[in-house]
Design an enzyme around this catalytic site. Structure first.
Site, PDB file in Angstrom:
ATOM      1  N   THR A 117     -24.860 -43.974   3.208  1.00  0.00           N
ATOM      2  CA  THR A 117     -23.676 -43.479   3.908  1.00  0.00           C
ATOM      3  C   THR A 117     -22.401 -43.783   3.148  1.00  0.00           C
ATOM      4  O   THR A 117     -22.319 -44.787   2.431  1.00  0.00           O
ATOM      5  CB  THR A 117     -23.603 -44.152   5.295  1.00  0.00           C
ATOM      6  OG1 THR A 117     -22.329 -43.874   5.887  1.00  0.00           O
ATOM      7  CG2 THR A 117     -23.733 -45.661   5.206  1.00  0.00           C
ATOM      8  N   TYR A 142     -22.663 -51.412  10.320  1.00  0.00           N
ATOM      9  CA  TYR A 142     -23.468 -50.234   9.962  1.00  0.00           C
ATOM     10  C   TYR A 142     -23.460 -50.029   8.445  1.00  0.00           C
ATOM     11  O   TYR A 142     -24.517 -49.929   7.810  1.00  0.00           O
ATOM     12  CB  TYR A 142     -22.911 -48.996  10.680  1.00  0.00           C
ATOM     13  CG  TYR A 142     -23.465 -47.701  10.141  1.00  0.00           C
ATOM     14  CD1 TYR A 142     -24.815 -47.407  10.253  1.00  0.00           C
ATOM     15  CD2 TYR A 142     -22.634 -46.784   9.479  1.00  0.00           C
ATOM     16  CE1 TYR A 142     -25.328 -46.221   9.736  1.00  0.00           C
ATOM     17  CE2 TYR A 142     -23.136 -45.604   8.973  1.00  0.00           C
ATOM     18  CZ  TYR A 142     -24.487 -45.327   9.093  1.00  0.00           C
ATOM     19  OH  TYR A 142     -24.992 -44.167   8.570  1.00  0.00           O
TER      20      TYR A 142
END
Ligand code: UDP
Length: 331
Positions: A117, A142
């Site tokens: 990501t 995250y």
């Protein structure tokens, strides 16, 4: 040979399964169906319901299928949830990925593609498209949980007979152009998903999180990439590794961004109706602006995006949202 897709019942994984089948690949899916759906998985794929950290299940899957590559999507993806439940995110994204990589190494599977990501970058020092070489400074658990998996892969590949591709996704949106899949999770917090649900009257209103960012209109800027272009990059990564191309870490985005307000204006225009919006404080963990420099993916993978058009992304997302309402109505 077959390809194992983890999280094949999820948003991106379900598109990957369709793309692999279209490319003539044999496809095996593992999904514990915590956020994905069995009906989202193309019927031609062989499905195992279970956890990626279940070593006995993985060794059975590798024994029963001639798998030469794993494409790993399974994981948790909501930035603010990772801020409130960091240990849950490290467990689900990092610890379970470690178990999966161990099973892959144990079985001698040669190729691995990992869904990473843009959150590994955090807020770049300069507000311009980021290359893979900039400093990695994740701002949320995250992002850290994904970066830790990147590091495990790098080190495992150095020690074992494993080639990997890390693809760092920017903001994935839209739906299958042929209408077979889309973002189906009722708990999804993605901007375009929420805006389409509001546009179609499935939600009464939505919030814009933060209007005081150092961006041209004060709202966050993101690089929205069509999910079908994204899964095509994975196919190219697979082909490249099978041809002996070696490991690679590459961005997947288009190289230009849109603010939250620009996205909402596009949804209004494409749908032809207004949206009920309120303005709320910043959301935890959101960087102001993040846009990809996709030059490396284009060069190394020969990846040429087909749907680099926010109107098309929104049109496909709206079409899927509409199809989903009719589907839920008949469930
Ligand atoms: N966003 C928003 N309202 C929403 C959902 C998202 O204003 O209902 C904003 C969010 O704060 C971020 C951008 O839209 O600035 C993209 O958020 P999303 O959750 O889609 O993806 P992320 O960038 O967090 O992966």
């Amino acid at each position: 040979m077959a390809v194992l897709v983890t999280g094949g019942g999820g948003y991106i994984g379900s598109h990957m399964v369709w793309a692999l089948l279209e490319a003539g690949e044999e496809v095996v899916v593992i999904d514990r169906l915590s956020t994905g759906f069995r009906w989202a998985i193309a019927p031609e794929a062989r499905m195992y319901e279970g956890d990626i950290a279940d070593a006995a299940l993985l060794s059975r899957i590798f024994a029963e299928n001639a798998i030469d590559a794993v494409i790993h999507f399974a994981g948790s993806i909501v930035v603010p949830d990772s801020v409130s439940d960091p240990l849950g995110y490290y467990e689900n994204n990092t610890v379970k990925s470690r178990a999966l990589i161990a099973s892959v190494v144990e079985a001698g599977i040669p190729h691995f593609v990992f869904s990473s990501t843009a959150a590994v970058y955090g807020t770049p020092e300069v507000l311009e498209p980021v290359s893979e070489t900039v400093q990695l400074r994740p701002e949320s658990p995250y992002g850290s949980s994904k970066l830790m998996t990147e590091i495990m892969l790098r080190d495992a590949a150095a020690a074992h007979d494993l080639t990997y591709t890390v693809l760092r996704y920017f903001n994935v949106a839209g739906a299958d152009p042929k209408g077979r899949s889309g973002q189906s999770s009722k708990t999804s917090t993605h901007l375009i998903k929420i805006a389409c649900a509001v546009a179609l009257g499935k939600r009464p209103s939505m919030s814009v999180f933060g209007t005081d960012y150092p961006t041209p209109d004060g709202t966050c800027v993101r690089d929205y990439i069509h999910v079908w272009d994204l899964v095509q990059a994975h196919l190219k990564a697979l082909q490249r590794m099978r041809a002996g191309g070696g490991s690679l870490v590459a961005n997947c985005g288009y190289g230009h961004g849109f603010s939250v307000l620009e996205v909402l204006d596009t949804v209004k225009r494409v749908n032809g109706a207004d949206l009920t919006v309120d303005f709320a404080p910043r959301r935890a963990g959101d960087p102001a602006m993040i846009v990809a420099n996709p030059a490396l993916a284009m060069k190394e993978l020969g990846w040429v995006p087909e749907y680099d058009d926010l109107d098309v992304i929104v049109r496909h997302a709206l079409d899927w949202e509409d199809r989903l309402s009719r589907r839920n109505a008949t469930d």
